[in-house]
Design an enzyme around this catalytic site. Sequence first.
Site, PDB file in Angstrom:
ATOM      1  N   ASP A  37       1.589  31.806  10.771  1.00  0.00           N
ATOM      2  CA  ASP A  37       1.512  32.948   9.858  1.00  0.00           C
ATOM      3  C   ASP A  37       2.887  33.437   9.456  1.00  0.00           C
ATOM      4  O   ASP A  37       3.839  33.250  10.187  1.00  0.00           O
ATOM      5  CB  ASP A  37       0.862  34.136  10.592  1.00  0.00           C
ATOM      6  CG  ASP A  37      -0.634  34.054  10.596  1.00  0.00           C
ATOM      7  OD1 ASP A  37      -1.184  33.211   9.886  1.00  0.00           O
ATOM      8  OD2 ASP A  37      -1.240  34.849  11.339  1.00  0.00           O
ATOM      9  N   LYS A  59       0.326  35.131   5.313  1.00  0.00           N
ATOM     10  CA  LYS A  59      -0.386  36.111   4.498  1.00  0.00           C
ATOM     11  C   LYS A  59       0.282  37.452   4.690  1.00  0.00           C
ATOM     12  O   LYS A  59       0.671  37.807   5.767  1.00  0.00           O
ATOM     13  CB  LYS A  59      -1.830  36.233   4.987  1.00  0.00           C
ATOM     14  CG  LYS A  59      -2.831  35.714   4.012  1.00  0.00           C
ATOM     15  CD  LYS A  59      -4.242  36.030   4.424  1.00  0.00           C
ATOM     16  CE  LYS A  59      -4.454  35.932   5.912  1.00  0.00           C
ATOM     17  NZ  LYS A  59      -5.830  36.075   6.327  1.00  0.00           N
ATOM     18  N   GLY A  90       0.722  36.037  14.626  1.00  0.00           N
ATOM     19  CA  GLY A  90       1.517  37.187  15.072  1.00  0.00           C
ATOM     20  C   GLY A  90       0.748  38.031  16.082  1.00  0.00           C
ATOM     21  O   GLY A  90      -0.476  38.157  15.984  1.00  0.00           O
ATOM     22  N   ASP A  92      -1.391  39.317  18.940  1.00  0.00           N
ATOM     23  CA  ASP A  92      -2.499  38.723  19.687  1.00  0.00           C
ATOM     24  C   ASP A  92      -3.515  38.175  18.685  1.00  0.00           C
ATOM     25  O   ASP A  92      -3.841  38.860  17.705  1.00  0.00           O
ATOM     26  CB  ASP A  92      -3.154  39.807  20.562  1.00  0.00           C
ATOM     27  CG  ASP A  92      -4.291  39.222  21.371  1.00  0.00           C
ATOM     28  OD1 ASP A  92      -4.023  38.685  22.458  1.00  0.00           O
ATOM     29  OD2 ASP A  92      -5.447  39.269  20.901  1.00  0.00           O
ATOM     30  N   ALA A 121       1.098  44.108  18.554  1.00  0.00           N
ATOM     31  CA  ALA A 121       2.136  44.991  17.995  1.00  0.00           C
ATOM     32  C   ALA A 121       2.103  46.375  18.638  1.00  0.00           C
ATOM     33  O   ALA A 121       3.158  46.962  18.899  1.00  0.00           O
ATOM     34  CB  ALA A 121       1.963  45.105  16.483  1.00  0.00           C
ATOM     35  N   MET A 173      -1.532  47.911   9.828  1.00  0.00           N
ATOM     36  CA  MET A 173      -1.649  47.771   8.370  1.00  0.00           C
ATOM     37  C   MET A 173      -1.913  49.129   7.718  1.00  0.00           C
ATOM     38  O   MET A 173      -2.734  49.246   6.818  1.00  0.00           O
ATOM     39  CB  MET A 173      -2.789  46.795   8.030  1.00  0.00           C
ATOM     40  CG  MET A 173      -2.503  45.381   8.507  1.00  0.00           C
ATOM     41  SD  MET A 173      -3.900  44.256   8.316  1.00  0.00           S
ATOM     42  CE  MET A 173      -4.827  44.564   9.810  1.00  0.00           C
TER      43      MET A 173
HETATM   44  N1  SAH Z   1      -2.552  40.171  15.399  1.00  0.00           N
HETATM   45  C1  SAH Z   1      -1.457  41.096  15.176  1.00  0.00           C
HETATM   46  C2  SAH Z   1      -1.779  42.090  14.091  1.00  0.00           C
HETATM   47  C3  SAH Z   1      -1.991  41.477  12.734  1.00  0.00           C
HETATM   48  S1  SAH Z   1      -2.270  42.683  11.509  1.00  0.00           S
HETATM   49  C4  SAH Z   1      -1.100  41.800  16.494  1.00  0.00           C
HETATM   50  O1  SAH Z   1      -1.810  41.657  17.477  1.00  0.00           O
HETATM   51  O2  SAH Z   1      -0.074  42.473  16.527  1.00  0.00           O
HETATM   52  C5  SAH Z   1      -0.637  42.937  10.876  1.00  0.00           C
HETATM   53  C6  SAH Z   1      -0.146  44.333  11.224  1.00  0.00           C
HETATM   54  O3  SAH Z   1       0.313  44.372  12.573  1.00  0.00           O
HETATM   55  C7  SAH Z   1       1.031  44.790  10.412  1.00  0.00           C
HETATM   56  O4  SAH Z   1       0.646  45.300   9.155  1.00  0.00           O
HETATM   57  C8  SAH Z   1       1.587  45.900  11.296  1.00  0.00           C
HETATM   58  O5  SAH Z   1       0.805  47.072  11.219  1.00  0.00           O
HETATM   59  C9  SAH Z   1       1.369  45.303  12.669  1.00  0.00           C
HETATM   60  N2  SAH Z   1       2.561  44.590  13.158  1.00  0.00           N
HETATM   61  C10 SAH Z   1       2.648  43.297  13.523  1.00  0.00           C
HETATM   62  N3  SAH Z   1       3.891  42.998  13.970  1.00  0.00           N
HETATM   63  C11 SAH Z   1       4.603  44.140  13.899  1.00  0.00           C
HETATM   64  C12 SAH Z   1       5.951  44.501  14.224  1.00  0.00           C
HETATM   65  N4  SAH Z   1       6.822  43.620  14.715  1.00  0.00           N
HETATM   66  N5  SAH Z   1       6.344  45.795  14.011  1.00  0.00           N
HETATM   67  C13 SAH Z   1       5.498  46.698  13.510  1.00  0.00           C
HETATM   68  N6  SAH Z   1       4.208  46.415  13.186  1.00  0.00           N
HETATM   69  C14 SAH Z   1       3.772  45.173  13.380  1.00  0.00           C
END
Ligand code: SAH
Length: 252
Positions: A37, A59, A90, A92, A121, A173
């Site tokens: 991703d 995406k 990204g 989990d 995140a 998001m």
């Molecule tokens: N599966 C991912 C989330 C995917 S949705 C997880 O578990 O983290 C994507 C959203 O995750 C982004 O819009 C933001 O809100 C958040 N996100 C992911 N990485 C981030 C980071 N390094 N810093 C801040 N927000 C993050």
Amino acid sequence: MNKKGFVSLVGAGPGDADLMTVKAVRLLQQADVVVYDRLVSADILNLIPTTVDRIAVGKEVGKHCVPQEQINEIIVNQAKSGLQVVRLKGGDPYMFGRGGEEALTLKKHHIPFEVVPGITAASGCSSYSGIPLTHRGMSRRVQFITGHFNNDEPLNLNWKLIADPDSTLVIYMGLLNLPLVVDSLIDAGLSASTPAAAVQNGTTNSQQRVITTLAQLNDEIQQKQMKAPVIIIIGKVVSLADELDWFQNSIK
Ligand code: SAH
């Protein structure tokens, strides 16, 4: 080819490559192909041996590179050709990442798979911005919500439940619909002075933080011109952010 294909749905964590699991790093080294991703950081992509094929299916909210159906098709086809596929996502894979949909597709096609959790995140940004998700006397419940909905659906959430001053609210998001979310929380009874934070590029050397109140959150995010990925954290625990900061000041 008589080798049997296999897919590992792997969480890459929030950005800092050191936050990958040992299993994730091992799988990258053993893979035939990595389907990744856009959220996966360059430092993490550097852990993939140069001999391993890479397919980007990134995406971003509002920008659709490869539609989900096509991502599913790519993973299925790679596995059916007998390859060890790492689907690198990204954070989990099972947290707002459509990992469940990908796993269901693999199941439907009788392709064996495993799921490797990653640091989500919320967790990564909590640690690296000095905001514990729970804290005695401040928060005894954590809610993870997404502020993004498909095809302009209304944000049909139970705001009365979400606007709980004794809990921590984490919004993934959340940038696009933030004004609506803030208004809905205040309408549902959450105080406008509730501490609120936004963390951009959390856990990386380009991490940016805004520590403010619910009422000021949107303006401060605009002023800092924050761009995705940004996570929003709302609740009393945000008041610890300066005292518990160990990272932000180290990168300034
Ligand atoms: N599966 C991912 C989330 C995917 S949705 C997880 O578990 O983290 C994507 C959203 O995750 C982004 O819009 C933001 O809100 C958040 N996100 C992911 N990485 C981030 C980071 N390094 N810093 C801040 N927000 C993050």
